[in-house]
Design an enzyme around this catalytic site. Structure first.
Site, PDB file in Angstrom:
ATOM      1  N   LYS A  61       0.832  -1.206   0.000  1.00 19.94           N
ATOM      2  CA  LYS A  61       0.000   0.000   0.000  1.00 19.94           C
ATOM      3  C   LYS A  61       0.869   1.259   0.000  1.00 19.94           C
ATOM      4  O   LYS A  61       0.546   2.253  -0.646  1.00 19.94           O
ATOM      5  CB  LYS A  61      -0.942   0.005   1.212  1.00 19.94           C
ATOM      6  CG  LYS A  61      -2.070  -1.005   1.115  1.00 19.94           C
ATOM      7  CD  LYS A  61      -3.209  -0.430   0.322  1.00 19.94           C
ATOM      8  CE  LYS A  61      -4.249  -1.406  -0.215  1.00 19.94           C
ATOM      9  NZ  LYS A  61      -4.427  -2.675   0.428  1.00 19.94           N
TER      10      LYS A  61
ATOM     11  N   LYS B 206     -11.245  -7.688  -8.974  1.00 16.15           N
ATOM     12  CA  LYS B 206     -11.092  -6.284  -9.347  1.00 16.15           C
ATOM     13  C   LYS B 206      -9.870  -5.988 -10.202  1.00 16.15           C
ATOM     14  O   LYS B 206      -9.955  -5.292 -11.202  1.00 16.15           O
ATOM     15  CB  LYS B 206     -11.044  -5.440  -8.075  1.00 16.15           C
ATOM     16  CG  LYS B 206     -12.426  -5.088  -7.596  1.00 16.15           C
ATOM     17  CD  LYS B 206     -12.584  -3.599  -7.536  1.00 16.15           C
ATOM     18  CE  LYS B 206     -13.979  -3.160  -7.944  1.00 16.15           C
ATOM     19  NZ  LYS B 206     -14.339  -1.870  -7.423  1.00 16.15           N
TER      20      LYS B 206
ATOM     21  N   LYS C 277      -6.560 -14.217 -11.561  1.00 16.75           N
ATOM     22  CA  LYS C 277      -7.795 -14.566 -10.881  1.00 16.75           C
ATOM     23  C   LYS C 277      -8.888 -13.587 -11.243  1.00 16.75           C
ATOM     24  O   LYS C 277      -8.619 -12.413 -11.483  1.00 16.75           O
ATOM     25  CB  LYS C 277      -7.569 -14.460  -9.361  1.00 16.75           C
ATOM     26  CG  LYS C 277      -7.159 -15.746  -8.734  1.00 16.75           C
ATOM     27  CD  LYS C 277      -7.267 -15.800  -7.228  1.00 16.75           C
ATOM     28  CE  LYS C 277      -7.367 -14.539  -6.428  1.00 16.75           C
ATOM     29  NZ  LYS C 277      -7.323 -14.779  -4.983  1.00 16.75           N
TER      30      LYS C 277
END
Ligand code: TRP
Length: 332
Positions: free
Chosen positions: A113, A199, A196
């Protein structure tokens, strides 16, 4: 088998997709039959990356509705909003007193992050793992169904539980373990040939439980394929294997077998496979979508479900917090 206390949360980042359904939801639905389960929408955690979310209640409500539509039964499991259990925050404060800067800075998700968003490295982001530990420990959960990406957080939860117990000389918290899925977990790939479903692979590569039939058909017809096999029985490249994985998830065994045979004999036409896949996908998703629409429209029942979830969560949470306050030495 003794009953476990199971706890898991999901951040309300958008509509649930097929990957969520086969990855977590189906598993949750099974677990509510076997264990005492607490499932919550992590609407405090949202603030670590989106401090002014605007539509947080609507987002959380939408995910809760989708949990219900997938079969979470509010009579069997406790389904609630994290923000409806503010006791979590008090436990978070206590845990933070024994969470060290060095160990928090080493967390992989934190470092990711920081790299992605160097201008918003706030203390909430740093202490994401202690908030998650509080979510779990507030119910004295013994089992936490989480994906690989959350294992480090769960390890820290055990560290904090153990630290708390030994610091105050009381066995308050059990050490929660990951809960495997006994092979029930089905990996759902994205439609763009790699990765996968979810989002990060983009909306066009993702089938949401709220997608209308024509949207699903379009997405599947555009899914990545190749020019077809040239040698019998050749190994399927990733994008083709992915189409078969989707087929295995929603189509009948006969259908899978049929296309597998065509592939192995080099007679396959991907257009036909996709058409079949699209229809089977629509047949799978449409009942879920209809349930979502019906639940969304019934504000009265939904409110009752939300209130009941809050009540059950607080009954459990308050009990733990009382004990925690007592062992630390506060007045109750
Ligand atoms: N961190 C989890 C995720 O991103 C969500 C979460 C928050 C969670 N609190 C939790 C999961 C407690 C399990 C238990 O997916």
């Amino acid at each position: 088998m003794t009953k476990d206390i199971v706890c898991s949360g999901i951040r309300p980042t958008g509509n649930l997709h097929l990957g969520n359904y086969f990855g977590a939801l189906r598993n949750f639905v099974q677990m509510q039959e076997e264990h005492q389960c607490f499932f919550f929408i992590a609407d405090y955690h949202s603030l670590t990356t989106h401090p002014t979310p605007g539509s947080i209640y609507q987002d959380a409500r939408r995910v809760l509705v989708q949990f219900l539509a997938c079969g979470i039964d509010p009579e069997k499991a406790t389904l609630y909003f994290q923000s409806d259990l503010p006791e979590t925050v008090e436990l978070y404060l206590f845990l933070n007193m024994n969470a060290y800067l060095g160990e928090l800075e080493r967390v992989t998700s934190f470092k990711d992050k920081v790299r992605q968003n160097p201008n918003n490295v706030n203390a909430g982001l740093l202490t994401y793992p202690t908030l998650m530990a509080a979510d779990i420990l507030i119910h004295k959960a013994t089992r936490v169904p989480v994906g690989k990406d959350q294992e480090q957080h769960l390890e820290m939860t055990r560290t904090y539980a153990q630290r708390f117990n030994s610091m105050y000389g009381a066995e308050v918290f059990p050490l929660p373990q990951a809960l495997g899925s006994d092979g029930r977990l089905v990996k759902i790939p994205a439609l763009n040939g790699s990765g996968k479903m979810g989002k990060s692979e983009g909306e066009a590569s993702t089938i949401f439980l709220t997608d209308e039939p024509d949207v699903i058909r379009k997405k599947i017809m555009k899914a990545k394929s190749d020019s077809g096999p040239t040698v019998p029985n050749q190994q399927k490249p990733e994008e083709i294997e992915n189409l078969f994985a989707l087929l295995r998830a929603v189509s009948s065994a006969d259908t899978v077998e049929h296309f597998d045979h065509l592939y192995n004999s080099c007679q396959i036409r991907y257009g036909d496979l996709k058409k079949q896949l699209a229809e089977d996908m629509v047949a799978f998703v449409e009942p879920l979508r209809q349930r979502i629409l019906a639940l969304e429209a019934d504000d009265e029942s939904l409110r009752r479900i939300i209130d009941r979830g809050k009540e059950k969560a607080r009954e459990s949470g308050l009990k733990t917090l009382k004990e925690v306050r007592h062992v630390i030495g506060y007045r109750n």
